[in-house]
Scaffold this motif. Structure first.
Motif, PDB file in Angstrom:
ATOM      1  N   ALA A 530       0.827  -1.345  -0.128  1.00 31.43           N
ATOM      2  CA  ALA A 530      -0.084  -0.211   0.096  1.00 31.43           C
ATOM      3  C   ALA A 530       0.778   1.384   0.054  1.00 31.43           C
ATOM      4  N   ALA A 567      -1.255  -1.805  -9.221  1.00 31.58           N
ATOM      5  CA  ALA A 567      -1.805  -1.042  -8.283  1.00 31.58           C
ATOM      6  C   ALA A 567      -3.146  -1.457  -8.137  1.00 31.58           C
ATOM      7  N   HIS A 570      -5.149  -5.484  -6.057  1.00 35.24           N
ATOM      8  CA  HIS A 570      -4.619  -5.877  -4.524  1.00 35.24           C
ATOM      9  C   HIS A 570      -6.025  -5.727  -3.758  1.00 35.24           C
ATOM     10  N   TYR A 577      -3.387   3.197   0.533  1.00 31.12           N
ATOM     11  CA  TYR A 577      -3.954   2.557  -0.895  1.00 31.12           C
ATOM     12  C   TYR A 577      -5.036   3.229  -1.413  1.00 31.12           C
TER      13      TYR A 577
END
Length: 851
Positions: A530, A567, A570, A577
């Motif tokens: 993150a 990115a 996740h 994040y």
């Protein structure tokens, strides 16, 4: 040796002009003077020397003894010593008794000049600076001890000068407002070192600063007030550091200062305060510490072994940081708990100054992020190492040091013995590095043994030189080979992470983003995903701000890089994040990327119980052509709409269950579709709204069979999430042994990310409840975690769990407390509180575990 005092030199210069009958000297007069002096004294003084004396040419040093003797003889004296004696004799006749207020006036003139100089030198406008509570408290404790000398010690950049200036300024003000009658003499150590360079004893230096004709007059003055004085006499010497002069001379000055304090200790109103760096104390502190009677005269308040921990000035406290920011920018701010973990990045005053230079008056504490530490380090390097005189030489030496580095926790150091040849070859460069503060010397004592180390100011700065050297050895490329080297290197993981961050920053600066094609292969970044994603997004902002001309091509390259897909794939609930995802909204994304992005952001807003914001992202999803959702093995819009609809209206939409059953029943259709981890987690959450643990287990097994076996990059947090979810469903189905097995697998894989920690906590509560053990402690810890990350959804989940499971006869007050808290959470959320209570009703009935 006699001391060449500036007042006497000026008197001699004036006398020479008087003898030569020159009223206003000009450069051309220097030749005439040179000839006349040589003729009269038979000593040859060049025209250039005369120009240096009168300021027409640069003079690095004070006039030599030969020059001063010649000038004195030209004026009719036997020499320089005779001139001084006669000048002092005249002053002695004119001024035999000096009053307290006269000395105060002389001292305060110097102090006011020093204060103004320090204010102008402040990297941050002095109006924005604050008093240092740590310094105030330290001096207050010193004044209560009866000691004469006080040491304030902290590394370079810790704000010693501005902090002590505030204290002195406050005392000067109090002299008027509170009718105090203190004498306050505040000077920089350079004046003392300058005098010492000509053999001038510290006592004599102090005597002449205060305009006493002779040292005896000063001694008579303080003796007059031996028993009591109108106030205290404070002598504050700032920046008393050994790297400013050669070691032999500093040793002499330090010993003289010790003798001075010993002498002044006979007068309890005399107080000497010195600021220095820990490395100075580690080298010379033994001159005080090893003598019991001398040591009693000095107040240091170091913790533990004195010379090992020679720091007594703390960094900015959180309160001081906020006070500073409020002085600069008094705009309203959000209280963001997560940013407090980045406060240490700007807790050092020098780093705060650089952060202000980066942000200007728009500075805010609620916008701190992982990129700031490296942005500050970049400013530091540019100001102190990468530019200016000897820049190349400094970099060469630091690169040589980087090859000898050792690491301990957050420190990077070189054994001085290993670097001896490097230092010996160019000691002046080493002195420059010490003065800049990028490295400092440290003495680690072990009984009768001692290890001498050279420590980098920070691990981040050390990692910069490791990264630079690695790139050079890799022919200047940041590519797969460099990533393989880093992965296989013997550096600790936290050092590798620091190196990786510099490589990302360098890649952004040159616009080559191929590094992101390799990042997924790096295993040590797993716990830092993150912050690393936010680090990258935020550094892109810094790079573009530094060079706006590269904004368009760099933005396009960034949007087309592998980073975006990394990115977006996740299952992270960290605030970093969420902030990174919000930044991604401003890039040119494909429809698939937009779907993933806004699904993630809608989920975050749901977790924050922010219905308005969640609805905005769902509306964006609804505006995307439907055919683009067919790329996914599970339709993200159907799932997030269903979850959102349930909490808004307390009712389920049937199409989600059909979508999930289709996924479980026809696995072969999933092979060529897009599999995204977050969507599988959302489908599991949606399925839980049905309150059917058996169906959830079937779905989770299907995900495990068909997703984990595909050629996909599956993150550890997602794998752990699946096992925690299975364990939870088995626990609610009263299959305890299977639940424990899945729990063990999950913990083994990963239990560090926020979602995994919350899953683990919820599971522990349920397991403890099944075993009739206390689960309230776990509940309290979970509530703290949810509050830390603003996850109101999970906070409500935990509180409702307690409301539904605690025995009202034993916990009526606590249950009512949680009811009020839940009502408060849902107050302006836009969601129905009943949806949570009904969810638990279905869950506990289906599992037959209602108390």
């Amino acid at each position: 040796m006699k001391i060449f005092l500036q007042p006497h030199i000026q008197e001699l210069k004036d006398k020479v002009l008087e003898i030569a009958r020159i009223e206003n000297i000009i450069s051309a007069d220097c030749y005439k003077l040179s000839v006349e002096i040589s003729a009269k004294t038979h000593k040859t003084i060049s025209q250039t020397t005369i120009k240096r004396v009168y300021g027409f040419a640069h003079a690095r040093y004070a006039p030599s003894t030969f020059t001063l003797n010649a000038l004195s003889q030209y004026c009719g004296y036997e020499g320089w010593s005779d001139f001084i004696q006669q000048m002092e004799a005249k002053q002695e006749k004119a001024k035999e008794h000096v009053a307290w207020n006269e000395i105060a006036q002389a001292a305060h003139n110097i102090t006011r000049f020093t204060i103004q100089t320090n204010k102008h030198k402040s990297g941050l406008s002095y109006l924005y600076t604050i008093e240092r509570q740590s310094i105030n408290d330290h001096i207050d404790r010193f004044l209560k001890t009866g000691s004469t000398g006080c040491i304030i010690s902290a590394p370079s950049g810790m704000g010693k000068t501005i902090g002590i200036t505030h204290w002195v300024d406050k005392q000067m003000t109090a002299n008027h407002s509170a009718n105090n009658n203190h004498i306050i003499l505040h000077v920089n150590s350079s004046s003392l070192f300058f005098a010492a360079g000509f053999g001038f004893h510290s006592n004599k230096w102090l005597t002449h600063l205060l305009n006493f004709p002779q040292q005896q007059h000063f001694e008579d003055f303080i003796e007059e007030y031996r028993k009591s004085a109108p106030g205290n006499f404070y002598l504050i010497i700032d920046d008393f550091n050994n790297n400013l002069i050669n070691n032999r001379l500093f040793d002499i000055v330090f010993r003289q200062l010790i003798d001075m304090v010993a002498y002044l200790s006979n007068y309890p109103w005399m107080k000497v305060i010195i600021t220095l760096r820990p490395s100075t104390w580690q080298k010379y502190g033994h001159l005080i510490e090893n003598h019991l009677e001398t040591n009693k005269l000095w107040y240091t308040n170091f913790s533990g072994a004195r010379r090992v921990n020679a720091i007594n000035l703390n960094p900015f406290s959180n309160q001081e940081i906020q006070q500073l920011v409020d002085k600069i920018n008094d705009a309203s701010r959000e209280e963001v708990v997560y940013t407090r973990k980045y406060f240490p990045v700007i807790a050092t005053p020098l780093h705060f100054q650089y952060y202000y230079q980066l942000k200007g008056n728009a500075i805010r504490t609620d916008q701190l992020n992982p990129a700031d530490e490296y942005a500050i380090a970049s400013v530091y390097l540019n100001k102190n190492i990468l530019k200016g005189a000897l820049a190349a030489e400094k970099q060469v030496m630091l690169t040589q040091f980087a090859k000898l580095l050792h690491f301990s926790e957050e420190e990077a150091f070189v054994n001085k013995k290993d670097a001896y040849d490097i230092i010996k070859e160019n000691h002046s460069i080493y002195s420059e590095l010490l003065h800049a503060g990028i490295v400092y010397e440290y003495q680690r004592e072990q009984g009768t043994r001692a290890a001498y180390q050279i420590k980098f100011k920070s691990l981040v700065l050390a990692a910069y030189y490791i990264a630079q050297e690695a790139i050079e050895e890799n022919s200047g490329d940041i590519d797969e080979a460099l990533m393989v080297w880093m992965q296989k290197s013997d550096y600790p993981d936290h050092v590798k992470l620091a190196i990786l961050k510099w490589l990302i920053l360098f890649s952004l600066e040159i616009g080559d983003l191929s590094i992101f094609n390799e990042i997924e292969k790096i295993d040590f970044i797993e716990p830092h995903q993150a912050s690393l994603i936010l680090f990258t997004c935020s550094n892109l902002d810094y790079v573009i701000h530094a060079d706006p001309s590269i904004a368009a091509p760099l933005n396009d390259a960034f949007a087309a890089s592998a980073f975006i897909d990394i990115a977006l794939d996740h299952v992270l609930l960290e605030i970093e994040y969420h902030l990174a995802l919000k930044k991604l909204q401003y890039y040119k994304l494909s429809y698939r990327q937009q779907i993933l992005l806004h699904t993630s952001l809608a989920f975050f807003e749901l977790l924050y119980l922010q219905d308005d914001e969640a609805s905005k992202h769902i509306e964006i999803l609804q505006s995307i052509p439907r055919e683009h959702f067919a790329e996914f093995s599970l339709n993200p819009l159907v799932i997030i709409e269903s979850i959102h609809h349930y909490y808004r209206h307390n009712s389920l939409k049937g199409d989600t269950l059909q979508e999930i059953k289709l996924f479980c029943t026809y696995p072969e259709r999933n092979t060529n579709l897009t599999h995204k981890q977050l969507i599988y987690v959302l489908a599991y959450i949606a399925l839980n709204l049905e309150g059917n643990p058996e169906m959830s287990i079937t779905y989770l097994n299907a995900v495990n069979d068909y997703v984990l076996n595909l050629n996909q990059n599956i993150t550890a947090d997602f794998k752990a999430c699946l096992h925690f979810a299975l364990a939870d469903r088995y626990a609610h189905a009263k299959k305890i042994e299977q639940a424990k097995q899945e729990q063990q697998l999950a913990v083994k894989i990963n239990s560090t990310h926020t979602l995994n920690r919350i899953q683990a906590g919820l599971l522990d509560m349920e397991m403890l409840r099944h075993e009739n053990q206390d689960f309230l402690t776990h509940a309290r810890q979970l509530i703290l975690i949810t509050k830390q990350y603003n996850l109101k959804y999970y906070e409500a989940f935990v509180r409702v769990y307690l409301i539904k499971t605690l025995n009202p006869d034993d916990y009526q007050h606590l249950i009512e407390e949680h009811r009020m808290a839940v009502s408060s959470l849902f107050g302006n959320s836009g969601y129905k509180l009943e949806s949570f209570y009904n969810l638990f009703k279905a869950t506990f009935i289906s599992s037959s575990t209602v108390n």
